[in-house]
Design a protein around this motif. Structure first.
Motif, PDB file in Angstrom:
ATOM      1  N   GLN A 173      75.567  17.259   5.800  1.00  0.00           N
ATOM      2  CA  GLN A 173      76.740  17.014   6.956  1.00  0.00           C
ATOM      3  C   GLN A 173      78.102  16.294   6.035  1.00  0.00           C
ATOM      4  N   SER A 174      78.949  16.836   6.819  1.00  0.00           N
ATOM      5  CA  SER A 174      80.045  16.080   6.632  1.00  0.00           C
ATOM      6  C   SER A 174      79.925  14.917   6.364  1.00  0.00           C
ATOM      7  N   LYS A 213      83.313  17.915   2.740  1.00  0.00           N
ATOM      8  CA  LYS A 213      84.120  18.313   4.474  1.00  0.00           C
ATOM      9  C   LYS A 213      83.695  20.251   4.464  1.00  0.00           C
ATOM     10  N   VAL A 214      83.839  20.421   5.530  1.00  0.00           N
ATOM     11  CA  VAL A 214      83.271  21.665   6.137  1.00  0.00           C
ATOM     12  C   VAL A 214      83.796  23.094   5.585  1.00  0.00           C
ATOM     13  N   SER A 255      79.640  20.135  10.459  1.00  0.00           N
ATOM     14  CA  SER A 255      80.141  19.030  11.380  1.00  0.00           C
ATOM     15  C   SER A 255      79.243  17.856  11.610  1.00  0.00           C
TER      16      SER A 255
END
Length: 123
Positions: free
Chosen positions: A12-13, A86-87, A123
Motif C-alpha cells: 500500500q502507498s 507511492k503509486v 492507493s
C-alpha cells in the motif's frame, strides 16, 4: 552469469519493502551495480546506482530521500530499501551490473541484467 531479483510484492502507498538481487556465476566486487525500473507502457528508467565499494551512490530525483541502495560484496548481493512508496513506484524492478566501477544512470553501460521483480503499490 545470473542475476535474480526478489522482494517485489503488492504493498500500500506509504509502506516499505526491500528488493534483493543475488548474483552468481562470477563476482562483481569491482563493478558498479544499479537498479532500474519499467512501468507498464513506459520506458525503462534509472532508479539508483552504487559504486564497487559503496562510496559513490546516485539516485533519480523521483526516489531520492525515499529509497536506499546498498550492496554486500561478500554475498555478491545488491539491495534496494524502498520507504514511503507511492503509486507511481509501481513497476518491474531490475538489477544490473556495470561494465566498470563508475556509477552511471545510462543503462547502456550495464552488461548484465536480471529478469525483474514486480512491485505494485495500491492507493
Amino acid at each position: 552469469v545470473q542475476l535474480v531479483e526478489s522482494g517485489g510484492r503488492l504493498v500500500q502507498s506509504g509502506d516499505s519493502l526491500t528488493l534483493s538481487c543475488a548474483a552468481s556465476g562470477r563476482t562483481f566486487e569491482n563493478n558498479a551495480m544499479a537498479w532500474f525500473r519499467q512501468a507498464p507502457g513506459k520506458v525503462r528508467e534509472f532508479v539508483s546506482a552504487i559504486s564497487w565499494n559503496g562510496d559513490n551512490i546516485s539516485y533519480s530525483d523521483s526516489v531520492k530521500g525515499r529509497f536506499t541502495i546498498s550492496r554486500d560484496n561478500a554475498k555478491n548481493a545488491l539491495y534496494l530499501q524502498m520507504n514511503g512508496v507511492k503509486v507511481e513506484d509501481t513497476a518491474d524492478y531490475y538489477c544490473a551490473v556495470g561494465s566498470d566501477r563508475v556509477v552511471r544512470s545510462d543503462g547502456a553501460y550495464y552488461d548484465y541484467w536480471g529478469q525483474g521483480t514486480h512491485v505494485r503499490v495500491s492507493s
